[in-house]
Design a protein around this motif. Structure first.
Motif, PDB file in Angstrom:
ATOM      1  N   THR A  65     -11.384  -0.269   3.035  1.00 43.16           N
ATOM      2  CA  THR A  65     -11.188  -0.291   4.487  1.00 43.16           C
ATOM      3  C   THR A  65     -11.180   1.140   4.993  1.00 43.16           C
ATOM      4  OG1 THR A  65      -9.850  -2.303   4.297  1.00 43.16           O
ATOM      5  CG2 THR A  65      -9.688  -1.067   6.353  1.00 43.16           C
ATOM      6  N   VAL A 105     -12.102  -0.935  12.251  1.00 40.56           N
ATOM      7  CA  VAL A 105     -12.281  -0.442  10.883  1.00 40.56           C
ATOM      8  C   VAL A 105     -13.503  -1.101  10.249  1.00 40.56           C
ATOM      9  CG1 VAL A 105      -9.822  -0.036  10.522  1.00 40.56           C
ATOM     10  CG2 VAL A 105     -10.830  -2.216   9.814  1.00 40.56           C
ATOM     11  N   GLN A 108       0.816  -1.206   0.000  1.00 38.94           N
ATOM     12  CA  GLN A 108       0.000   0.000   0.000  1.00 38.94           C
ATOM     13  C   GLN A 108       0.851   1.257   0.000  1.00 38.94           C
ATOM     14  OE1 GLN A 108      -2.265   0.777   3.523  1.00 38.94           O
ATOM     15  NE2 GLN A 108      -3.100   2.662   2.701  1.00 38.94           N
ATOM     16  N   ASP A 159      -8.109  -2.573  -1.284  1.00 33.98           N
ATOM     17  CA  ASP A 159      -7.312  -3.750  -1.619  1.00 33.98           C
ATOM     18  C   ASP A 159      -8.064  -4.568  -2.659  1.00 33.98           C
ATOM     19  OD1 ASP A 159      -5.173  -3.419   0.362  1.00 33.98           O
ATOM     20  OD2 ASP A 159      -6.769  -3.771   1.822  1.00 33.98           O
ATOM     21  N   GLY A 202      -8.588   5.890   4.433  1.00 28.71           N
ATOM     22  CA  GLY A 202      -8.710   4.452   4.228  1.00 28.71           C
ATOM     23  C   GLY A 202      -7.864   3.955   3.073  1.00 28.71           C
ATOM     24  N   ARG A 203      -8.205   2.791   2.581  1.00 30.20           N
ATOM     25  CA  ARG A 203      -7.465   2.171   1.487  1.00 30.20           C
ATOM     26  C   ARG A 203      -8.401   1.236   0.733  1.00 30.20           C
ATOM     27  NH1 ARG A 203      -4.444  -2.001   5.440  1.00 30.20           N
ATOM     28  NH2 ARG A 203      -5.704  -3.845   5.017  1.00 30.20           N
ATOM     29  N   ILE A 222      -3.551   0.933   8.520  1.00 32.03           N
ATOM     30  CA  ILE A 222      -3.762   1.572   7.224  1.00 32.03           C
ATOM     31  C   ILE A 222      -2.621   2.555   7.030  1.00 32.03           C
ATOM     32  CG2 ILE A 222      -5.289   2.983   5.800  1.00 32.03           C
ATOM     33  CD1 ILE A 222      -7.636   1.988   7.432  1.00 32.03           C
ATOM     34  N   ARG A 250      -8.660   7.178   0.062  1.00 33.42           N
ATOM     35  CA  ARG A 250      -7.507   7.847   0.675  1.00 33.42           C
ATOM     36  C   ARG A 250      -7.931   9.117   1.406  1.00 33.42           C
ATOM     37  NH1 ARG A 250      -4.393  12.002  -0.592  1.00 33.42           N
ATOM     38  NH2 ARG A 250      -5.458  12.329  -2.586  1.00 33.42           N
TER      39      ARG A 250
END
Length: 346
Positions: free
Chosen positions: A341, A277, A117, A328, A325-326, A269, A321
């Motif tokens: 997430t 989360v 990440q 995947d 968050g992110r 994260i 972002r």
């Protein structure tokens, strides 16, 4: 101090098993790793709670009976819902209890995902910087081109020639829209408390209007998820982009799309650890994503479809972002899962 409370704060799955592989205790991390509640875990023996584990169970049983420790690194684990994990397995005999042992399953794909990440964010920001500068350079002459076409259309004596100036204006507007999407927000907007399932509901309303009959869309929600700070319109757009990608992946052969919400404890994260989360997943059983695209999947202008703009996932990644968050992606033939997430500030 309550030992069980301490164990439930660990990110490592901790289980107590006997030589018959019956489960005597599991912590919260075990529930999250295997995707099974604690009560159900204790009802059946350990092998019933996953599809495959690349460790010989007879070796585990023998180690417990001989009161011997055991460590096996980078073991493949596939849970009942088809998720693939890489774990380090450690077995430690419990001296006070006969033929019982502490089994630890430590996810090492988490560390790999964190590194991936951080690398991906740095590379994507560099790509976005380049694309945004290019978009700015396009925007000014594009406005001049459109204005010139409008002036020209007013001077034309023959009305049928306006067809060509209208085409220039139409295509200029289309490119302007593309540029505006490339120059999307780069700073967090105003956030307020909102329920994620309301966002999902609005997305499904939009998707169902044009959903092909050969695609089945289902929901798998955790109703206990609290409201979180968000910009609902941004998250709606991010989720819509991901769901539309799944629909397009299944368009020819049909299939199933599942929208899944869960919570998870102690998740990192970027470089920040969060106690709780939200995990919002879009899972389809389509053909999977070309492995060559996986490393650049969220970059702007990268797409695996002939008619794709390559902006949908990039925009979704950016909105995640902006929420701290992110996103995947895990993909193989028959299962592709995009997971957003987001931190839950309790």
């Amino acid at each position: 101090m309550d030992t069980g409370l301490l164990l439930n704060h660990l990110v490592t799955a901790v289980l107590v098993i006997n030589d018959e592989l019956e489960l005597l205790y599991t912590n919260v991390a075990t529930e999250q790793l295997l995707g099974v509640s604690n009560n159900k875990l204790l009802e059946l023996s350990f092998p019933h709670h996953y599809q495959t584990l690349a460790v010989d169970l007879a070796v585990l049983q023998l180690a417990i009976r001989d009161n011997q420790g055991l460590t096996v690194n980078t073991v493949s684990l596939v849970t009942l819902d088809g998720q693939q994990h890489t774990v380090d397995v450690t077995l430690t005999p419990i001296e006070q209890e006969n033929r019982q042992a502490l089994l630890e399953l430590r996810q090492v794909d988490q560390q790999r995902r964190i590194h991936q990440q951080l690398t991906q964010d740095a590379q994507q920001q560099a790509a976005q910087f380049l694309v945004r500068n290019l978009a700015h350079e396009i925007k000014n002459p594009l406005g001049g081109l459109r204005g010139a076409a409008q002036l020209l259309s007013r001077e034309l004596k023959e009305p049928e020639l306006n067809e060509f100036t209208d085409l220039i204006i139409e295509q200029a507007d289309r490119l302007r829209g593309l540029v505006d999407r490339l120059l999307g927000p780069q700073k967090p907007t105003q956030h307020s408390l909102y329920n994620i399932h309301e966002v999902v509901h609005k997305v499904l309303q939009l998707v169902n209007l044009t959903l092909p009959k050969n695609i089945n869309l289902t929901q798998d929600y955790d109703p206990s998820i609290p409201d979180i700070e968000m910009d609902p319109e941004q998250l709606q757009q991010a989720l819509l982009n991901i769901v539309q990608n799944a629909v397009q992946a299944l368009d020819k052969a049909g299939g199933n799309i599942r929208i899944k919400t869960r919570t998870q404890h102690q998740v990192t994260i970027g470089t920040q650890r969060h106690k709780l989360v939200l995990m919002l997943s879009v899972i389809d059983d389509g053909p999977g994503i070309n492995p060559e695209l996986m490393d650049t999947l969220f970059y702007p202008m990268v797409t695996g479809r002939e008619q794709g703009s390559g902006l949908g996932l990039s925009i979704a990644h950016n909105f995640a972002r902006l929420h701290g968050g992110r996103i995947d992606c895990d993909s193989s033939i028959g299962r592709t899962a995009f997971t957003i997430t987001l931190p839950i500030n309790s």
